[in-house]
Design a protein around this motif. Structure first.
Motif, PDB file in Angstrom:
ATOM      1  N   TRP A  35       0.859  -1.189   0.000  1.00  0.00           N
ATOM      2  CA  TRP A  35       0.000   0.000   0.000  1.00  0.00           C
ATOM      3  C   TRP A  35       0.892   1.234   0.000  1.00  0.00           C
ATOM      4  CZ3 TRP A  35      -5.177   0.511  -0.649  1.00  0.00           C
ATOM      5  CH2 TRP A  35      -5.940  -0.663  -0.610  1.00  0.00           C
ATOM      6  N   VAL A  36       0.683   2.092  -0.988  1.00  0.00           N
ATOM      7  CA  VAL A  36       1.615   3.198  -1.222  1.00  0.00           C
ATOM      8  C   VAL A  36       0.918   4.554  -1.114  1.00  0.00           C
ATOM      9  CG1 VAL A  36       3.332   4.162  -2.811  1.00  0.00           C
ATOM     10  CG2 VAL A  36       2.862   1.692  -2.823  1.00  0.00           C
ATOM     11  N   LEU A  37       1.453   5.401  -0.250  1.00  0.00           N
ATOM     12  CA  LEU A  37       1.032   6.806  -0.230  1.00  0.00           C
ATOM     13  C   LEU A  37       1.959   7.558  -1.161  1.00  0.00           C
ATOM     14  CD1 LEU A  37      -0.407   9.375   0.781  1.00  0.00           C
ATOM     15  CD2 LEU A  37       1.224   9.422   2.689  1.00  0.00           C
ATOM     16  N   GLU A  38       1.418   7.988  -2.312  1.00  0.00           N
ATOM     17  CA  GLU A  38       2.177   8.830  -3.250  1.00  0.00           C
ATOM     18  C   GLU A  38       1.897  10.281  -2.880  1.00  0.00           C
ATOM     19  OE1 GLU A  38       1.452   7.736  -7.457  1.00  0.00           O
ATOM     20  OE2 GLU A  38      -0.020   6.374  -6.584  1.00  0.00           O
ATOM     21  N   ALA A  39       2.899  11.000  -2.454  1.00  0.00           N
ATOM     22  CA  ALA A  39       2.684  12.361  -1.945  1.00  0.00           C
ATOM     23  C   ALA A  39       3.362  13.397  -2.819  1.00  0.00           C
ATOM     24  CB  ALA A  39       3.194  12.463  -0.519  1.00  0.00           C
ATOM     25  N   ASP A  40       2.788  14.582  -2.843  1.00  0.00           N
ATOM     26  CA  ASP A  40       3.357  15.686  -3.620  1.00  0.00           C
ATOM     27  C   ASP A  40       3.219  16.973  -2.806  1.00  0.00           C
ATOM     28  OD1 ASP A  40       4.025  17.628  -5.588  1.00  0.00           O
ATOM     29  OD2 ASP A  40       3.450  16.216  -7.154  1.00  0.00           O
ATOM     30  N   ILE A  41       4.348  17.622  -2.556  1.00  0.00           N
ATOM     31  CA  ILE A  41       4.356  18.881  -1.795  1.00  0.00           C
ATOM     32  C   ILE A  41       4.127  20.040  -2.761  1.00  0.00           C
ATOM     33  CG2 ILE A  41       5.689  20.384  -0.266  1.00  0.00           C
ATOM     34  CD1 ILE A  41       7.305  17.883   0.549  1.00  0.00           C
ATOM     35  N   LYS A  42       3.220  20.931  -2.408  1.00  0.00           N
ATOM     36  CA  LYS A  42       2.895  22.076  -3.261  1.00  0.00           C
ATOM     37  C   LYS A  42       4.055  23.084  -3.297  1.00  0.00           C
ATOM     38  CE  LYS A  42      -2.161  22.125  -2.694  1.00  0.00           C
ATOM     39  NZ  LYS A  42      -3.319  22.938  -2.279  1.00  0.00           N
ATOM     40  N   GLY A  43       4.514  23.391  -4.511  1.00  0.00           N
ATOM     41  CA  GLY A  43       5.522  24.448  -4.687  1.00  0.00           C
ATOM     42  C   GLY A  43       6.644  24.391  -3.678  1.00  0.00           C
ATOM     43  N   PHE A  44       7.212  23.201  -3.498  1.00  0.00           N
ATOM     44  CA  PHE A  44       8.200  23.008  -2.431  1.00  0.00           C
ATOM     45  C   PHE A  44       9.337  24.025  -2.493  1.00  0.00           C
ATOM     46  CE2 PHE A  44      12.229  21.141  -1.010  1.00  0.00           C
ATOM     47  CZ  PHE A  44      11.933  20.953   0.337  1.00  0.00           C
ATOM     48  N   PHE A  45       9.983  24.141  -3.655  1.00  0.00           N
ATOM     49  CA  PHE A  45      11.163  25.007  -3.752  1.00  0.00           C
ATOM     50  C   PHE A  45      10.825  26.486  -3.571  1.00  0.00           C
ATOM     51  CE2 PHE A  45      13.135  21.226  -5.402  1.00  0.00           C
ATOM     52  CZ  PHE A  45      14.469  21.352  -5.041  1.00  0.00           C
ATOM     53  N   ASP A  46       9.565  26.843  -3.772  1.00  0.00           N
ATOM     54  CA  ASP A  46       9.144  28.235  -3.576  1.00  0.00           C
ATOM     55  C   ASP A  46       8.781  28.542  -2.126  1.00  0.00           C
ATOM     56  OD1 ASP A  46       9.497  28.998  -6.206  1.00  0.00           O
ATOM     57  OD2 ASP A  46       7.442  28.516  -6.786  1.00  0.00           O
ATOM     58  N   ASN A  47       8.673  27.499  -1.299  1.00  0.00           N
ATOM     59  CA  ASN A  47       8.136  27.708   0.043  1.00  0.00           C
ATOM     60  C   ASN A  47       9.055  27.292   1.184  1.00  0.00           C
ATOM     61  OD1 ASN A  47       5.254  28.716  -0.347  1.00  0.00           O
ATOM     62  ND2 ASN A  47       5.287  26.952  -1.718  1.00  0.00           N
ATOM     63  N   VAL A  48      10.234  26.804   0.870  1.00  0.00           N
ATOM     64  CA  VAL A  48      11.174  26.439   1.927  1.00  0.00           C
ATOM     65  C   VAL A  48      11.628  27.703   2.656  1.00  0.00           C
ATOM     66  CG1 VAL A  48      13.430  25.440   2.414  1.00  0.00           C
ATOM     67  CG2 VAL A  48      11.991  24.444   0.648  1.00  0.00           C
ATOM     68  N   PRO A  49      11.510  27.752   3.998  1.00  0.00           N
ATOM     69  CA  PRO A  49      11.940  28.957   4.732  1.00  0.00           C
ATOM     70  C   PRO A  49      13.455  29.115   4.749  1.00  0.00           C
ATOM     71  CG  PRO A  49      11.154  27.269   6.253  1.00  0.00           C
ATOM     72  CD  PRO A  49      10.889  26.757   4.877  1.00  0.00           C
ATOM     73  N   LYS A  50      13.922  30.250   4.256  1.00  0.00           N
ATOM     74  CA  LYS A  50      15.352  30.502   4.123  1.00  0.00           C
ATOM     75  C   LYS A  50      16.067  30.504   5.484  1.00  0.00           C
ATOM     76  CE  LYS A  50      14.560  33.555   0.115  1.00  0.00           C
ATOM     77  NZ  LYS A  50      15.298  32.910  -0.972  1.00  0.00           N
ATOM     78  N   LYS A  51      15.454  31.162   6.440  1.00  0.00           N
ATOM     79  CA  LYS A  51      16.078  31.318   7.760  1.00  0.00           C
ATOM     80  C   LYS A  51      16.343  29.968   8.413  1.00  0.00           C
ATOM     81  CE  LYS A  51      15.447  33.674  12.213  1.00  0.00           C
ATOM     82  NZ  LYS A  51      14.528  34.530  13.015  1.00  0.00           N
ATOM     83  N   GLU A  52      15.376  29.057   8.295  1.00  0.00           N
ATOM     84  CA  GLU A  52      15.512  27.746   8.933  1.00  0.00           C
ATOM     85  C   GLU A  52      16.627  26.930   8.300  1.00  0.00           C
ATOM     86  OE1 GLU A  52      14.007  26.745  11.701  1.00  0.00           O
ATOM     87  OE2 GLU A  52      13.170  28.765  11.754  1.00  0.00           O
ATOM     88  N   ILE A  53      16.720  26.980   6.971  1.00  0.00           N
ATOM     89  CA  ILE A  53      17.789  26.236   6.285  1.00  0.00           C
ATOM     90  C   ILE A  53      19.160  26.772   6.678  1.00  0.00           C
ATOM     91  CG2 ILE A  53      18.872  25.812   4.057  1.00  0.00           C
ATOM     92  CD1 ILE A  53      16.271  25.419   2.828  1.00  0.00           C
ATOM     93  N   PHE A  54      19.300  28.091   6.643  1.00  0.00           N
ATOM     94  CA  PHE A  54      20.608  28.677   6.970  1.00  0.00           C
ATOM     95  C   PHE A  54      20.983  28.390   8.427  1.00  0.00           C
ATOM     96  CE2 PHE A  54      23.539  32.190   7.971  1.00  0.00           C
ATOM     97  CZ  PHE A  54      24.510  31.910   7.012  1.00  0.00           C
ATOM     98  N   LYS A  55      19.997  28.390   9.293  1.00  0.00           N
ATOM     99  CA  LYS A  55      20.235  28.092  10.712  1.00  0.00           C
ATOM    100  C   LYS A  55      20.763  26.665  10.882  1.00  0.00           C
ATOM    101  CE  LYS A  55      17.795  28.054  15.161  1.00  0.00           C
ATOM    102  NZ  LYS A  55      16.466  28.241  15.804  1.00  0.00           N
ATOM    103  N   LEU A  56      20.169  25.723  10.157  1.00  0.00           N
ATOM    104  CA  LEU A  56      20.618  24.329  10.215  1.00  0.00           C
ATOM    105  C   LEU A  56      22.051  24.183   9.726  1.00  0.00           C
ATOM    106  CD1 LEU A  56      17.494  22.359   8.909  1.00  0.00           C
ATOM    107  CD2 LEU A  56      18.618  22.026  11.115  1.00  0.00           C
ATOM    108  N   ILE A  57      22.343  24.804   8.587  1.00  0.00           N
ATOM    109  CA  ILE A  57      23.680  24.709   7.991  1.00  0.00           C
ATOM    110  C   ILE A  57      24.739  25.319   8.909  1.00  0.00           C
ATOM    111  CG2 ILE A  57      25.104  25.615   6.098  1.00  0.00           C
ATOM    112  CD1 ILE A  57      22.698  25.204   4.296  1.00  0.00           C
ATOM    113  N   SER A  58      24.386  26.399   9.555  1.00  0.00           N
ATOM    114  CA  SER A  58      25.326  27.104  10.432  1.00  0.00           C
ATOM    115  C   SER A  58      25.772  26.255  11.614  1.00  0.00           C
ATOM    116  CB  SER A  58      24.697  28.408  10.954  1.00  0.00           C
ATOM    117  OG  SER A  58      24.358  29.248   9.876  1.00  0.00           O
ATOM    118  N   LEU A  59      25.005  25.235  11.945  1.00  0.00           N
ATOM    119  CA  LEU A  59      25.381  24.335  13.041  1.00  0.00           C
ATOM    120  C   LEU A  59      26.538  23.422  12.651  1.00  0.00           C
ATOM    121  CD1 LEU A  59      21.815  23.228  14.258  1.00  0.00           C
ATOM    122  CD2 LEU A  59      23.347  24.877  15.372  1.00  0.00           C
TER     123      LEU A  59
END
Length: 424
Positions: free
Chosen positions: A150-174
């Motif tokens: 049984w497979v859940l095929e999922a699709d995120i809406k406009g993923f690359f347009d909606n990723v929060p910049k601050k959160e990504i940079f915060k993760l990388i900075s660690l």
């Protein structure tokens, strides 16, 4: 000097390592299929390859003297009016070099379930024979065989347009401490588009979104979804997650679990400021999120990573085949000399073969043969029609088929060796 005195060797900084990685990054970039796409400065991969060694030396000097700057990204319209942003070739090389240097540091944000990244090990502890999509397919097949149908095929809406910049940079900075490298990554994340002269230009949010044209963007996307992976893995050990950047499926043993994972995935992604298509929601004529039974009575195939799966076989999806044929025709009808078009298509076909020809892809070989034959037929028709248009005469009038084939081989429009490559 005392014989026992140790000589200290100065370790290179990560920024210096980025400069040293420019040539390997260029070698990787020049494999990109879209060699004629130009950045804001009018440079393409193809034009950069002319005297590339000198250009990379100049790029290295700019970085060494802290004179390199990221410029506003070029806007380009692709299929169905969708807009993408394109880095200059120099910026793509620098981004690729950064990717090579920082990837090892970011293994701490690797869930081992995103097959776009090099996995640490297989679920059974073995070291993978191969990586990427072929490994993802192998894992999916193994899950099928153990009852996860049984497979859940999922699709995120406009993923690359909606990723929060601050959160990504915060993760990388660690994980990354070199301030110069961090500053360059920050410039890539907090990009700016070129000024548009359209009446209603696409607007880009300053707080969220990644430019997909950067070699670094897939890694940044993967890092952000690490939290989603760990949520699924830790809380629901009874399911199997397979992800490739922002595309994912969750394999379950029964329908009720698949429905529960649908609800939980929506909730978790919403917590991460992302939105998933709802069951039955249609976009461009396709149902974006589905729950499918891939084996047994009433089973259906499902599409993932450009492949159509069921418990018996795997093939290239109908949509992907149509996209490939459309791309071949576009290359043939584009500007440029005929030999260049032939070599570009040849390069594309080799890429498709490397991507789709695997022993455990049961039906992809016949599909690849059809794609190769289609490409050869279209190229030959284009050559004949162009000749007739220029001279008013058929180039092979009254020629036998074998003689025509030999002449096409002489011209270079012969993909027989590619057919052998697929079937061997």
């Amino acid at each position: 000097m005392s014989k026992n005195k140790k000589i200290k060797i100065k370790q290179k900084t990560d920024y210096e390592k980025v400069i040293l990685a420019l040539h390997p990054a260029w070698e990787e970039l020049k494999k990109h299929p879209h060699k004629d796409t130009e950045g804001q400065d009018g440079e393409s991969i193809r034009s950069f390859s002319s005297n590339y060694s000198l250009k990379i030396s100049e790029l290295s000097e700019k970085l060494s003297n802290n004179k390199f700057e990221f410029q506003p990204l070029k806007r380009a319209t692709v299929e169905k009016g969708r807009e993408i942003l394109i880095q200059r070739v120099e910026e793509r090389i620098v981004s690729g070099a950064i990717l090579q240097v920082v990837s090892p540091y970011l293994q701490g944000l690797n869930s081992n379930h995103d097959f776009s990244r090099r996995l640490i090990n297989l679920p059974n502890g073995e070291i993978p024979e191969y990586h990427g999509i072929p490994l993802a397919v192998k894992i999916i097949q193994e899950h099928f065989n153990t009852g996860y149908v049984w497979v859940l095929e999922a699709d995120i809406k406009g993923f690359f347009d909606n990723v929060p910049k601050k959160e990504i940079f915060k993760l990388i900075s660690l994980y990354i401490k070199d301030k110069k490298v961090l500053e360059m990554i920050k410039r890539i994340i907090y990009f700016s588009p070129e000024i548009s002269h359209k009446k209603e230009p696409k607007l880009y949010d300053k707080t969220k979104g990644l430019a997909q044209g950067s070699p670094l963007s897939p890694l940044l996307a993967s890092i952000y979804l690490y939290e989603f992976d760990t949520f699924i893995i830790k809380n629901y050990p009874e399911v199997k997650l397979v992800r490739y950047v922002d595309d994912f499926i969750i394999l379950c043993k029964d329908e009720s679990t698949a429905k529960k994972m649908y609800d939980e995935s929506i909730k978790k992604l919403k917590d991460m400021t992302l939105d998933m298509y709802k069951l039955g929601e249609i976009k461009n004529g396709l149902e974006k999120t589905r729950i499918t039974c891939a084996k047994g009575y009433g089973s259906h195939s499902f599409d993932f990573l450009g492949l159509s799966f069921n418990h018996i076989d795997i093939d290239i999806t109908k949509k992907k085949k149509e996209e490939i044929q459309k791309t071949i025709v576009e290359i043939i009808n584009a500007r440029g000399n005929f030999l260049q078009k032939t070599r570009t298509i040849e390069s594309r076909l080799i890429g498709y073969i490397e991507h789709y020809k695997w022993a455990h892809y049961s039906r992809t070989v016949p599909s690849l043969i059809k794609i190769i034959n289609f490409s050869q037929k279209e190229l030959r028709s284009y050559f004949i029609n162009t000749y007739i248009k220029i001279t008013g005469q058929h180039p092979f009038k009254n020629f036998s088929k074998s003689k025509i084939d030999n002449l096409f081989k002489f011209i270079g429009i012969d993909f027989e060796y590619l057919l052998k490559k697929v079937t061997s």
